[in-house]
Design an enzyme around this catalytic site. Structure first.
Site, PDB file in Angstrom:
ATOM      1  N   PHE A 133     -14.862  19.201 -13.805  1.00 20.38           N
ATOM      2  CA  PHE A 133     -13.506  18.936 -13.294  1.00 20.38           C
ATOM      3  C   PHE A 133     -12.489  19.137 -14.414  1.00 20.38           C
ATOM      4  CE2 PHE A 133     -10.365  16.053 -11.036  1.00 20.38           C
ATOM      5  CZ  PHE A 133     -10.174  16.929  -9.986  1.00 20.38           C
ATOM      6  N   LYS A 147     -20.293  30.830 -16.807  1.00 19.19           N
ATOM      7  CA  LYS A 147     -20.927  32.127 -17.114  1.00 19.19           C
ATOM      8  C   LYS A 147     -22.370  31.993 -17.590  1.00 19.19           C
ATOM      9  CE  LYS A 147     -16.955  32.107 -18.989  1.00 19.19           C
ATOM     10  NZ  LYS A 147     -15.697  32.203 -19.738  1.00 19.19           N
ATOM     11  N   GLU A 192     -18.011  35.557  -8.781  1.00 23.27           N
ATOM     12  CA  GLU A 192     -16.816  36.371  -9.058  1.00 23.27           C
ATOM     13  C   GLU A 192     -16.028  35.823 -10.252  1.00 23.27           C
ATOM     14  OE1 GLU A 192     -15.608  39.376  -7.144  1.00 23.27           O
ATOM     15  OE2 GLU A 192     -14.982  39.295  -9.224  1.00 23.27           O
ATOM     16  N   VAL A 227     -16.302  36.851 -14.453  1.00 15.29           N
ATOM     17  CA  VAL A 227     -15.732  38.017 -15.155  1.00 15.29           C
ATOM     18  C   VAL A 227     -14.330  38.278 -14.611  1.00 15.29           C
ATOM     19  CG1 VAL A 227     -16.022  40.477 -15.688  1.00 15.29           C
ATOM     20  CG2 VAL A 227     -18.050  39.022 -15.416  1.00 15.29           C
ATOM     21  N   GLU A 277     -12.261  28.693 -24.125  1.00 16.51           N
ATOM     22  CA  GLU A 277     -13.477  27.934 -23.828  1.00 16.51           C
ATOM     23  C   GLU A 277     -13.402  26.570 -24.496  1.00 16.51           C
ATOM     24  OE1 GLU A 277     -16.204  29.387 -21.783  1.00 16.51           O
ATOM     25  OE2 GLU A 277     -14.273  30.297 -21.428  1.00 16.51           O
ATOM     26  N   ASP A 304     -17.776  35.253 -25.693  1.00 16.08           N
ATOM     27  CA  ASP A 304     -17.408  35.123 -24.277  1.00 16.08           C
ATOM     28  C   ASP A 304     -17.356  36.518 -23.616  1.00 16.08           C
ATOM     29  OD1 ASP A 304     -16.057  33.448 -21.985  1.00 16.08           O
ATOM     30  OD2 ASP A 304     -14.750  35.178 -22.300  1.00 16.08           O
ATOM     31  N   LYS A 336     -19.793  38.175 -20.614  1.00 14.64           N
ATOM     32  CA  LYS A 336     -19.323  38.912 -19.427  1.00 14.64           C
ATOM     33  C   LYS A 336     -19.948  40.308 -19.387  1.00 14.64           C
ATOM     34  CE  LYS A 336     -15.122  36.169 -19.319  1.00 14.64           C
ATOM     35  NZ  LYS A 336     -13.871  35.913 -20.025  1.00 14.64           N
ATOM     36  N   GLY A 392      -7.324  31.354 -16.539  1.00 12.03           N
ATOM     37  CA  GLY A 392      -6.258  30.490 -16.028  1.00 12.03           C
ATOM     38  C   GLY A 392      -6.745  29.588 -14.907  1.00 12.03           C
TER      39      GLY A 392
HETATM   40  N1  HSE Z   1     -12.109  31.696 -22.199  1.00 15.18           N
HETATM   41  C1  HSE Z   1     -12.169  32.711 -21.194  1.00 15.18           C
HETATM   42  C2  HSE Z   1     -11.145  33.768 -21.521  1.00 15.18           C
HETATM   43  C3  HSE Z   1     -11.911  32.106 -19.840  1.00 15.18           C
HETATM   44  O1  HSE Z   1     -10.251  33.492 -22.307  1.00 15.18           O
HETATM   45  O2  HSE Z   1     -11.228  34.882 -21.012  1.00 15.18           O
HETATM   46  C4  HSE Z   1     -12.160  33.046 -18.701  1.00 15.18           C
HETATM   47  O3  HSE Z   1     -13.501  33.427 -18.623  1.00 15.18           O
END
Ligand code: HSE
Length: 334
Positions: A8, A123, A147, A150, A207, A218, A222, A315
Site C-alpha cells: 500500500f 517486477k 502490464e 514495464v 524504488e 531496475d 524490465k 508514477g
Molecule cells: N522506479 C521505477 C522507475 C518505477 O523509475 O522507472 C517504475 O517501474
C-alpha cells in the site's frame, strides 16, 4: 471481483484512488464492480473484510481505519488472507526484489494454487520466475498479468504480446526507467545529481532502494521481463552488461550538450542478450526528446518495421492504471 492488495505504497494507493474516483464510470462502461477485501502492508499490518473495505477510509488514514464493516480482521498474514478470503484476484504492488522475487513470488504461487488470478506491478517475481508463474497459472486455469512491470500503464506488454501478434519481434530498445530519465533531464538544466534523485524519490518514482534505479538494475529487470515475454529467453542479471548513471558528472552532461547530444539510459533486448547502459544520443534522435519520467520502447518487427511506444514510465496513477487495465482484462474474460 474481490481483490486482495499486497503493498500500500505509491502504486497500491494509486490503484485504490482510481477505483474510488472511477467507481461509477467503471460500473457504467464495463459493468466492473471491484471490491478491495484486503490490504496487506509492509509495516502497518493488514486489514481484511469479506464485505469490502471502505476506500475513502483506506486512503484517508490506514492506521485509523474504523471498526465499521460487520466483519473486520486486523493483522492477518498475507498467507492467511490468501487461503481464507475467497478473493478472486491477488494484486501484488509491494517493493520489487529483483534477486529472489520474494516474498511476493511465494504469495503469487499460493494465490494461483488457491484459484486466484494474479496481477503484478512488482517486477521481482516476473523477472525471476516468469516461466514458473506462467506454468502455475496455466495449470490453475488462471491469469498472471503484469502490464505495470514495464513502463507503468503505458501498454508495452500488451502492444508486444497482443497488438503485434503475428509479427516476429527481433529486438526491443528504449528508455525503461523513469527515475533516471527524470534525473538526467533535471541535470541537463543544471540541477545537482543528489537533488535530482531526492526529487524523484519525493515524487514517488524511485524504488524503495533507489540504487536499483541509478545503477541500472531496475531497467535490467524490465529488460529481463521483456526477454522472457517476447523471446522466451531467461537472462540472468549477472550475465548482462548493466551500467547506470551514478558515475555521470556535470562535465559529462555538459560535454554531451556541447556536441549536440544527450545522455539517455538505454536498455536493449534481443533473443541473444540484453544490456543497459547510458549512451549519448544526438538531439535530433526521437529518444533524445523523451524527457522526465516518460519512457519509450521501440519494437523492431518483421512485418511493420519499427514500432515505437512513448508514455509514462512511473508514477502513482500511471502505475495504478496498469493494475486497473489488467483487472479489466480479467473482468472481461467473464
Ligand atoms: N522506479 C521505477 C522507475 C518505477 O523509475 O522507472 C517504475 O517501474
Amino acid at each position: 471481483m474481490k481483490i486482495i492488495l499486497i503493498g500500500f505504497g505509491t502504486v497500491g494507493q494509486g490503484l485504490v484512488q482510481i477505483l474510488r474516483d472511477k467507481r461509477a464510470d467503471l460500473k457504467a462502461r464495463y459493468g466492473f464492480e471491484p471490491q478491495v477485501v484486503a490490504v496487506v502492508t509492509g509495516r502497518r499490518g493488514s486489514l481484511y473484510s469479506p464485505d469490502g473495505l471502505n476506500l475513502d477510509a483506506l486512503l484517508s488514514d490506514f492506521a485509523a481505519y474504523p471498526d465499521q464493516p460487520a466483519v473486520l480482521e486486523r493483522g492477518w498474514s498475507a498467507e492467511r488472507i490468501i487461503r481464507e478470503s475467497h478473493a478472486d484476484v491477488l494484486v501484488e504492488a509491494s517493493p520489487s526484489n529483483l534477486e529472489t522475487g520474494q516474498p511476493a513470488l511465494n504469495l503469487c504461487e499460493l494465490a494461483l494454487q488457491t484459484g486466484k488470478h494474479v496481477v503484478l506491478a512488482n517486477k521481482g517475481p516476473v523477472a525471476v520466475a516468469y516461466n514458473d508463474l506462467i506454468s502455475f497459472a496455466q495449470k490453475a486455469k488462471r491469469q498472471v498479468l503484469f502490464e505495470g512491470t514495464v513502463m507503468a500503464g503505458t501498454p508495452s506488454i500488451r502492444l508486444a504480446m497482443q497488438a503485434l501478434q503475428g509479427c516476429t519481434i527481433t529486438s526491443a530498445r528504449g528508455i525503461l526507467n523513469g527515475t533516471t530519465n527524470y534525473m538526467l533531464t533535471q541535470m541537463e538544466s543544471g540541477k545537482p545529481y543528489a537533488e535530482a534523485l531526492a526529487e524523484a524519490q519525493a515524487l514517488g518514482y524511485a524504488e524503495a532502494d533507489p540504487t536499483a534505479d541509478v545503477e541500472g538494475w531496475d531497467a535490467a529487470g524490465k529488460a529481463r521481463i521483456l526477454a522472457q515475454a517476447l523471446f522466451g529467453r531467461k537472462f540472468l542479471a549477472l550475465d548482462m552488461h548493466v551500467q547506470g548513471i551514478s558515475h555521470l558528472t556535470p562535465a559529462d552532461i555538459d560535454a554531451a550538450k556541447a556536441a549536440g547530444e544527450r545522455w539517455k539510459l538505454i536498455a536493449q533486448v534481443t533473443p541473444q542478450g540484453a544490456s543497459v547502459q547510458p549512451r549519448r544520443i544526438p538531439v535530433s534522435h526521437p529518444l533524445a526528446g523523451v524527457s522526465g519520467t516518460t519512457n519509450a520502447v521501440t519494437y523492431t518487427t518483421d512485418l511493420l518495421g519499427d514500432v515505437t511506444l512513448i508514455g509514462a514510465g512511473a508514477g502513482k496513477l500511471q502505475t495504478g492504471f496498469a493494475l486497473l487495465s489488467d483487472l479489466l482484462a480479467i473482468h472481461q474474460l467473464g
